[in-house]
Design a protein around this motif. Structure first.
Motif, PDB file in Angstrom:
ATOM      1  N   ASP A 234      24.749  12.776 -10.077  1.00 19.47           N
ATOM      2  CA  ASP A 234      24.106  12.147 -11.411  1.00 19.47           C
ATOM      3  C   ASP A 234      22.905  11.558 -10.963  1.00 19.47           C
ATOM      4  N   LEU A 235      22.846  10.975  -9.829  1.00 19.59           N
ATOM      5  CA  LEU A 235      21.659  10.297  -9.578  1.00 19.59           C
ATOM      6  C   LEU A 235      20.411  11.096  -9.450  1.00 19.59           C
ATOM      7  N   VAL A 236      19.193  10.491  -9.821  1.00 14.95           N
ATOM      8  CA  VAL A 236      17.823  10.950  -9.809  1.00 14.95           C
ATOM      9  C   VAL A 236      17.132  10.080  -9.177  1.00 14.95           C
ATOM     10  N   ILE A 237      16.137  10.719  -8.362  1.00 15.06           N
ATOM     11  CA  ILE A 237      15.445   9.785  -7.557  1.00 15.06           C
ATOM     12  C   ILE A 237      13.894   9.987  -7.867  1.00 15.06           C
ATOM     13  N   ILE A 238      13.229   9.044  -8.213  1.00 20.96           N
ATOM     14  CA  ILE A 238      11.732   9.084  -8.659  1.00 20.96           C
ATOM     15  C   ILE A 238      10.949   8.318  -7.521  1.00 20.96           C
ATOM     16  N   ILE A 239      10.008   9.008  -6.821  1.00 20.93           N
ATOM     17  CA  ILE A 239       8.959   8.103  -5.702  1.00 20.93           C
ATOM     18  C   ILE A 239       7.810   7.858  -6.560  1.00 20.93           C
ATOM     19  N   ALA A 240       7.240   6.886  -6.509  1.00 19.49           N
ATOM     20  CA  ALA A 240       5.814   6.643  -6.820  1.00 19.49           C
ATOM     21  C   ALA A 240       4.933   6.668  -5.477  1.00 19.49           C
ATOM     22  N   VAL A 241       4.356   7.523  -5.168  1.00 15.70           N
ATOM     23  CA  VAL A 241       3.582   7.492  -4.085  1.00 15.70           C
ATOM     24  C   VAL A 241       2.250   6.817  -4.243  1.00 15.70           C
ATOM     25  N   VAL A 242       2.213   5.423  -4.099  1.00 15.02           N
ATOM     26  CA  VAL A 242       1.137   4.739  -4.038  1.00 15.02           C
ATOM     27  C   VAL A 242      -0.062   4.894  -3.311  1.00 15.02           C
ATOM     28  N   SER A 243       0.225   5.279  -2.087  1.00 14.36           N
ATOM     29  CA  SER A 243      -0.724   5.527  -1.015  1.00 14.36           C
ATOM     30  C   SER A 243      -0.168   6.781  -0.056  1.00 14.36           C
ATOM     31  N   SER A 244      -0.960   7.612   0.053  1.00 15.12           N
ATOM     32  CA  SER A 244      -0.349   8.645   1.205  1.00 15.12           C
ATOM     33  C   SER A 244      -1.282   8.506   2.510  1.00 15.12           C
ATOM     34  N   LYS A 245      -2.028   7.196   2.493  1.00  6.46           N
ATOM     35  CA  LYS A 245      -2.541   7.054   3.799  1.00  6.46           C
ATOM     36  C   LYS A 245      -1.737   6.652   4.942  1.00  6.46           C
ATOM     37  N   GLN A 246      -2.145   6.792   6.174  1.00 12.96           N
ATOM     38  CA  GLN A 246      -1.305   6.262   7.193  1.00 12.96           C
ATOM     39  C   GLN A 246      -1.352   4.869   6.985  1.00 12.96           C
ATOM     40  N   LYS A 247      -0.150   4.285   7.568  1.00 13.47           N
ATOM     41  CA  LYS A 247       0.062   2.853   7.455  1.00 13.47           C
ATOM     42  C   LYS A 247      -0.560   1.925   8.542  1.00 13.47           C
ATOM     43  N   GLU A 248      -1.149   0.955   8.488  1.00 18.38           N
ATOM     44  CA  GLU A 248      -1.947   0.096   9.336  1.00 18.38           C
ATOM     45  C   GLU A 248      -1.010  -0.055  10.444  1.00 18.38           C
ATOM     46  N   THR A 249       0.132  -0.521  10.339  1.00 19.85           N
ATOM     47  CA  THR A 249       1.081  -1.263  11.463  1.00 19.85           C
ATOM     48  C   THR A 249       2.273   0.026  11.375  1.00 19.85           C
ATOM     49  N   SER A 250       2.367   0.585  12.409  1.00 18.59           N
ATOM     50  CA  SER A 250       3.455   1.835  12.691  1.00 18.59           C
ATOM     51  C   SER A 250       4.911   1.044  12.567  1.00 18.59           C
ATOM     52  N   SER A 251       5.889   1.958  12.147  1.00 24.27           N
ATOM     53  CA  SER A 251       7.126   1.208  12.419  1.00 24.27           C
ATOM     54  C   SER A 251       7.477   0.803  13.546  1.00 24.27           C
ATOM     55  N   THR A 252       7.037   1.731  14.820  1.00 25.51           N
ATOM     56  CA  THR A 252       7.632   1.080  16.078  1.00 25.51           C
ATOM     57  C   THR A 252       6.942  -0.043  16.553  1.00 25.51           C
ATOM     58  N   SER A 253       5.801  -0.193  16.395  1.00 24.61           N
ATOM     59  CA  SER A 253       5.127  -1.483  16.804  1.00 24.61           C
ATOM     60  C   SER A 253       5.530  -2.818  15.865  1.00 24.61           C
ATOM     61  N   GLY A 254       5.629  -2.474  14.480  1.00 24.91           N
ATOM     62  CA  GLY A 254       6.213  -3.520  13.768  1.00 24.91           C
ATOM     63  C   GLY A 254       7.487  -4.129  14.064  1.00 24.91           C
ATOM     64  N   MET A 255       8.591  -3.171  14.463  1.00 28.50           N
ATOM     65  CA  MET A 255       9.788  -3.558  14.634  1.00 28.50           C
ATOM     66  C   MET A 255       9.704  -4.243  15.919  1.00 28.50           C
ATOM     67  N   ARG A 256       8.794  -3.770  17.009  1.00 26.83           N
ATOM     68  CA  ARG A 256       8.731  -4.585  18.132  1.00 26.83           C
ATOM     69  C   ARG A 256       8.230  -5.968  18.042  1.00 26.83           C
ATOM     70  N   ASP A 257       7.401  -6.312  17.115  1.00 26.40           N
ATOM     71  CA  ASP A 257       6.904  -7.558  16.726  1.00 26.40           C
ATOM     72  C   ASP A 257       8.042  -8.341  16.128  1.00 26.40           C
ATOM     73  N   THR A 258       8.853  -7.706  15.207  1.00 26.40           N
ATOM     74  CA  THR A 258       9.732  -8.606  14.455  1.00 26.40           C
ATOM     75  C   THR A 258      10.886  -9.015  15.312  1.00 26.40           C
ATOM     76  N   VAL A 259      11.319  -8.017  16.430  1.00 28.07           N
ATOM     77  CA  VAL A 259      12.335  -8.365  17.401  1.00 28.07           C
ATOM     78  C   VAL A 259      12.203  -9.798  18.105  1.00 28.07           C
ATOM     79  N   GLU A 260      10.717  -9.510  18.531  1.00 26.73           N
ATOM     80  CA  GLU A 260      10.054 -10.661  19.422  1.00 26.73           C
ATOM     81  C   GLU A 260      10.020 -11.880  18.666  1.00 26.73           C
TER      82      GLU A 260
END
Length: 453
Positions: A234-260
């Motif tokens: 039954d579920l319907v998923i709508i995605i609002a693409v606010v920006s398709s630009k590459q993000k400034e902080t990658s997930s990899t480096s962001g996670m590393r900073d958060t863990v530290e």
């Protein structure tokens, strides 16, 4: 948005296949690696893998090299017709090295994550025989054979829509098909994890749990399917693409900073998430949308709170993201029970999950009222399942202009034309599959190079 033809940089001298050689004697035709003549063949496989959106988030690794998470996570796989990666892998004795093209551009394959996936699949490769073409590859030959890989995402890359999850899941799945690897999906998910953590969840359709595991070698850190895509259709998923630009902080480096640096992350991983995982599994099993929505929104908000608790703070959402949250929260509050769940990954794009199609149509009316299109082109403003526009009673731009303000908005709200690039309408979907039609193949079987310019 229709996929562009896959192109790439091809050196001029490699545009044409190697010159023909006389055929080998009939009795040696199966010894594919033994004669120069056999160097002409190119063996290919093509697969498609979906992306997934976490409803209980993965953020933070306890082991960077093996990509082992600090907590379990749960995701919903999206319909691959709307959001997926397609990958063709090819092997030939004529290839002097491994090469890869992503969305038409050649990229380096030297990264440790690609190499981990290739190494683990090659280790599990088995004999392959194509009698019709006279190709026989023994399992030990796969170590010597180089591969060419061409991959295409039908949605923005590195914009917070889990493009790496779809990409690495597809790479591992399709390499496995090419090399005749035993179909153990748990093991494939464990290999995909070494490319991109959340890729392990894209090996399955429906709702999927990534078990963090306890073992130091990561052998028990893999995904399991909770329910398939038909369980809660039954579920319907709508995605609002606010920006398709590459993000400034990658997930990899962001996670590393958060863990530290984030004390909140430790509290979240050890105290909050284990209880939420149990409640979320129960909500999914019972199709309890109210509990599902409350957990999904709360976990998204805590994930972004952890990003803000990082030093320096990480900002993945923007003003448009916050306006969408406000729109959903006001509507849910006015109804007295959640109509829609929202979740944001590492980016500003909103993933909105409606309890059914009727609710999704009402959601879309609200979104189009607040975020009308900048361009006079409704067709490109809604991609994926476009029939949701008809369900919302919207056939033209004039219909959008005629939409009344949502009743829960006490004062007429400012409209934010152009703040959303476009919407994608999707639903829970199936896991990876093999594509056999030639039109899906991204590598030219004559040259072994990515199709394109």
């Amino acid at each position: 948005k229709k996929p562009l033809a896959l192109g790439g940089y091809f050196p001029r001298e490699s545009r044409s296949p190697p010159s023909s050689l006389p055929p080998p004697p009939r009795n040696s035709r199966l010894n594919s690696m033994a004669t120069e003549a056999q160097a002409q063949w190119v063996l290919t496989a093509t697969g498609r893998s979906p992306t997934n959106i976490a409803v209980i988030k993965y953020w933070g690794k306890r082991d960077e090299a093996l990509i082992l998470p600090v907590n379990d996570s749960i995701s919903v796989t999206l319909d691959p017709d709307h959001l997926s990666a397609t990958t063709t892998v090819a092997a030939s004795p004529a290839f002097p090295s491994d090469r890869m093209w992503l969305n038409g551009k050649e990229i380096a394959l030297s990264g440790g994550r690609f190499q981990s996936c290739l190494r683990e699949i090659r280790k599990r490769a088995r004999d392959v025989e194509d009698e019709k073409r006279g190709i026989k590859i023994k399992k030990e030959d796969w170590e010597k054979l180089h591969v060419h890989i061409a991959s295409y995402n039908n949605f923005p890359t590195a914009a917070g829509l889990a493009s790496s999850a779809a990409g690495f899941a597809c790479l591992v799945f399709t390499l496995g098909k090419l090399m005749n690897v035993n179909e153990d999906y748990g093991e494939l998910s464990s290999i995909a994890r070494q490319g991109s953590g959340s890729a392990c969840r894209s090996i399955y359709g429906g709702f999927v749990k990534w078990c963090m595991g306890k073992s130091d070698d990561g052998s028990d850190s893999m995904a399991v399917q909770l329910v398939d895509e038909s369980h809660w259709d039954d579920l319907v998923i709508i995605i609002a693409v606010v920006s398709s630009k590459q993000k400034e902080t990658s997930s990899t480096s962001g996670m590393r900073d958060t863990v530290e640096t984030s004390p909140l992350l430790q509290y979240r991983a050890q105290t909050v998430v284990p209880g939420r995982i149990l409640k979320m599994e129960e909500a999914i099993k019972n199709r309890d949308f109210e509990s599902f929505a409350r957990l999904t929104c709360a976990d998204s908000n805590q994930f972004h709170a952890v990003c803000l608790d990082t030093s320096p703070p990480i900002f993945y959402m923007n003003d448009t993201s916050h306006r969408i949250i406000s729109l959903v929260e006001k509507w849910n509050h006015s109804e007295g029970t959640p109509q829609v769940a929202y979740t944001f990954d590492a980016g500003p794009n909103a993933v909105l999950i409606a309890r059914n199609r009727k609710t999704a149509a009402l959601l879309l009316q609200r979104l189009l009222y607040c975020f009308p299109p900048q361009e006079n082109n409704l067709d490109s403003y809604m991609v994926g399942d476009k029939s949701i526009l008809s369900s919302a009673g919207v056939q033209s731009l004039a219909d959008i202009e005629a939409l009344p303000p949502p009743p829960e908005m006490k004062t007429p709200t400012q409209k934010f034309k152009g703040d959303v690039s476009y919407f994608i309408c999707s639903r829970p979907g199936a896991g990876p599959k093999v594509l056999t039609e030639e039109r899906h193949t991204l590598i030219d079987s004559a040259t072994g190079l990515a199709k394109g310019v």
